[in-house]
Design an enzyme around this catalytic site. Sequence first.
Site, PDB file in Angstrom:
ATOM      1  N   TYR A  82       0.814  -1.237   0.000  1.00 61.04           N
ATOM      2  CA  TYR A  82       0.000   0.000   0.000  1.00 61.04           C
ATOM      3  C   TYR A  82       0.844   1.281   0.000  1.00 61.04           C
ATOM      4  O   TYR A  82       2.046   1.225   0.125  1.00 61.04           O
ATOM      5  CB  TYR A  82      -1.107  -0.014   1.039  1.00 61.04           C
ATOM      6  CG  TYR A  82      -0.785  -0.063   2.521  1.00 61.04           C
ATOM      7  CD1 TYR A  82       0.475   0.116   3.055  1.00 61.04           C
ATOM      8  CD2 TYR A  82      -1.838  -0.294   3.422  1.00 61.04           C
ATOM      9  CE1 TYR A  82       0.671   0.080   4.416  1.00 61.04           C
ATOM     10  CE2 TYR A  82      -1.638  -0.332   4.790  1.00 61.04           C
ATOM     11  CZ  TYR A  82      -0.386  -0.142   5.278  1.00 61.04           C
ATOM     12  OH  TYR A  82      -0.180  -0.179   6.625  1.00 61.04           O
ATOM     13  N   GLU A  83       0.154   2.385  -0.223  1.00 66.43           N
ATOM     14  CA  GLU A  83       0.826   3.690  -0.419  1.00 66.43           C
ATOM     15  C   GLU A  83       1.828   3.642  -1.567  1.00 66.43           C
ATOM     16  O   GLU A  83       2.898   4.248  -1.501  1.00 66.43           O
ATOM     17  CB  GLU A  83       1.509   4.161   0.867  1.00 66.43           C
ATOM     18  CG  GLU A  83       0.565   4.602   1.956  1.00 66.43           C
ATOM     19  CD  GLU A  83      -0.307   5.798   1.570  1.00 66.43           C
ATOM     20  OE1 GLU A  83       0.172   6.678   0.837  1.00 66.43           O
ATOM     21  OE2 GLU A  83      -1.479   5.817   1.988  1.00 66.43           O
TER      22      GLU A  83
END
Lengths: 579, 579
Positions: free
Chosen positions: B436-437
């Site tokens: 994620y990110e």
Amino acid sequence: MTYRAPLDDIVFALRLAAGEGAMEADGVYRDLADGVAEQTLAEAARFAEQVLLPLDTIGDRVGATYANGAVTTPPGWREAYAQWKEGGWNAIAAGEDYGGLDLPALLNAGCTEIWNAANMAFAVCPLLGHGAIEAMEAHASDALKEAYLRRIVSGEWTATMNLTEPGAGSDLGLMRTRAERADDGSYRLFGQKIFITYGEHDLAPNIVHLVLARLPDAPEGTRGISLFLAPKFLPDEAGGFTRRNDVRCAGIEHKLGIHGSPTCTMIYGDQGGAVAYLVGEENKGLACMFTMMNNARLSVGLQGVALAERATQMAIGYARERKQGRAPGAKETSAIIKHPDVARMLLTMASSTAAARAICYETAAAIDRAHRDSDPARAAAANERASLLTPVAKSFSTDVANETTSLAIQVFGGMGYIEETGVAQLMRDARICAIYEGTNGIQAIDLVTRKIRGGDGAALAREIDDMRAIAGEADVSREALHECVEALAQASAFLTKAELAGALAGATPYLRLFALARGATLLVKGATRAQREANPNAARYAELARFFAENIAIAAPGFAKSVIDGGASVNESHAALGE
Amino acid sequence: MTYRAPLDDIVFALRLAAGEGAMEADGVYRDLADGVAEQTLAEAARFAEQVLLPLDTIGDRVGATYANGAVTTPPGWREAYAQWKEGGWNAIAAGEDYGGLDLPALLNAGCTEIWNAANMAFAVCPLLGHGAIEAMEAHASDALKEAYLRRIVSGEWTATMNLTEPGAGSDLGLMRTRAERADDGSYRLFGQKIFITYGEHDLAPNIVHLVLARLPDAPEGTRGISLFLAPKFLPDEAGGFTRRNDVRCAGIEHKLGIHGSPTCTMIYGDQGGAVAYLVGEENKGLACMFTMMNNARLSVGLQGVALAERATQMAIGYARERKQGRAPGAKETSAIIKHPDVARMLLTMASSTAAARAICYETAAAIDRAHRDSDPARAAAANERASLLTPVAKSFSTDVANETTSLAIQVFGGMGYIEETGVAQLMRDARICAIYEGTNGIQAIDLVTRKIRGGDGAALAREIDDMRAIAGEADVSREALHECVEALAQASAFLTKAELAGALAGATPYLRLFALARGATLLVKGATRAQREANPNAARYAELARFFAENIAIAAPGFAKSVIDGGASVNESHAALGE
């Protein structure tokens, strides 16, 4: 479709490992001539894809369950096991005397890969059972064989291996399960075993436990361990097996993966003693276990290959479908497989899987040659080779399984973190392979102490010579291959003369280095042969060999430095380990 | 005890990154003078160990649950969140105008590490909320700030980031959520967002969603995306927030890890349109998001450090207690920490964690200097440095988290595979951080395309000069350091002139190579400083620096070869990818 048995690749790797001509009517593998290998693998694939694979997810979701001493396998597993037994799959590699087909380890390796890829939690039951079969074939009395082995071989009953105790894992010398001699020549067992795979279940009416235990007058440590057979049900006077033995399952573990496989705590003898029969000689139990250890370790390596293959297939499939971003030069949104960074992940997965497969099948072929070659010198050399390669096959393949299943999650991105997708299960399932049947660290120590430092070095020298020959004739990546093999040669030379602690500190990087050199050269050997034979997969094999040499095996000199120069920083670090 | 905040190490890394004198009364970090940093971290550690840590296991076992649009957090989490809010923790890094303490990113980094180590599934809620705070601080109107920001900063309400859609993950240009202009100047949103962390929960009475969506007349792709604020509850006429907005949670995901953190599917506007307010300008939404992206990426890197640290602590603790086998020279059964192969695993874990921490804190310090340095040239250089280091901090730290949590399982052996032990949870939780990110591959591409090839190369040149200076002055491992830094310099030079596809093919090994060189040199810099200052941990830091240089960073030349020579084998492989 989450898995399709890669029959082309398996047959190719199998023939490569067998050696040219070996599967002809006059070869070592004459029983595989006339397409027997191909047909058997195709049947195994059908069974795996149609019966085992559909049960893999439910095995994970529902898992094996425990209540009041009984274990229930996931829905559908009993029926699948019945089909497994009916299909005769359990018997393929067992000896002919008790109903086996005595097919070679190499063919069994191919089947083992396929079954474990489809459903490892199911396949681990017969996989470990096969170890028990081998131990019994080699060491059990004829009476025990007659009463138990035939039914284990057929799959009517299952068998387990009982080694681990809470205080005795990697170090079996610390074992405390106690055996007492009974008046009738049998024994009584008392103690607790943990982590017993399929120690209790509902797939078969009887379960035959092979148990390591210690006699009261036994020497300390590993020289005082004996091997016993203790069935769940004992024979009655009518010849049936209806008398419940004093062994019970006290619970199953809640594990990271292989939820369908019950991991049991077994209690022996809390109602007066579990009736047991000696296998082999008293105090020679560990030697009996080692009989089957090479094969079991190779089988776990094949589990690694299996999950790596399935993860690779799933990731390639997803990367072809999923569209995000534009690849270099693309005018529209691209399938992510077109992005070089994703391609690198997929090639890492595919080439590492192929390398691990090649090493495992080479190991299986060495095991077969040790048994089948008519020339005693060649058979002895093959036996040494099997010993040398086994820890590498086990550790490298299972490391690759961890890395590859994790990369599959990465290729899936956020979807990979969702259990529904199924790749997360592969990572969870795979994680045990680097641990059981001897942790990968134990394998590395075995490689360095027994196989490299322990013998006369002839097997290692032959192996490195073979790698050098392949590297010397390579059309592509020759420099990378050369550097890799020479790094192995240097590290090997260092290890044979290093003091023990220094050698042990380098064991893990050395094993990896060995696998890189062996894997890279086998892939190149295969690619060359495929091209010569105009194999339809020749281009693919060439690409994987090149990628592996130029991107994975390239790490070899670094590992050699770590072995040669890095050990001191391991053994001289005390403050960092809180000492 | 499964985690104790390593305050000594955090304070040391923080001071190293800040630079000498920076925490004095006249320095950049003058607000951290007089022990403010140490006191704050000690308080954060107390909160983490006493409140968050005990809820980590139950968070995993029970998880967040969903029913009829509502999400219930695990038992005890509501009370913990109330304490979090009361303690003022949510406000420490936010700006002063709306109730924040405006403490530096560096101190926030230390706290973030500690909270996430204790309970990542809990800590990810305020972590992502902080990104929303930053986006609002920079781009929201004063009216929106007054109405929402103050309550988000205090923790009274939580905030979310809504980017991902089923068809739009890494490629936000493919987004389809629709925004329509309403007569009153507000907007209405229609669409589905997935993977929304804490999109719905019971910790706070209102949830403020920052949502990326597309106006009807917006340009295609990423230039047509606008940022909106859509609260769960809208203001009523009495000034309360009681009117339910047309946004709802349709379900939560069943994930591999961070079970306590609800990952929500959010439906906007299926009852006529979700009321929303523009943040920043129309069609400039992605720029607004990028405002907070550097910090959020660094925060995820810190999650990686956090889980790596906890895994290391658990593994060292277990290895000290567990006795198996005899270490070289030992007369009795040894604690496994005495076995060189186990020591190697633990040193790999500890040194990689320390290297990742050093890189993350260095990145935080660069972010601070970009905002705080009174010299505009130094501030600009620091800003470039933060941009350069951020993808490295994010990817390397989260890769290390994956590797280290897996190694912890390995050190625990069979016990590690049992969920009860808790290390398996660390591996499952950690696995999301590399995804994620911005996946780690996206980070590597960002590093190569924007940071290495995109600018004038000055920031990279300064970074390599700094590494060379450290390597040149090193007392130990000088050759290994030199080789590592020069490998980075060579690979960097290649990437700046390579054609795009070739550069992209080398992105991931390049990022790793960068991290090895930066990590190794920072560890050596720290060890040198610790020795000079007679730090009580100086021996430990020296050992970790040496081990990392001689066993981990040693891989650098191999990675450089992969970058420089290996890209062709990626881009020329077609058959292997089924093309």
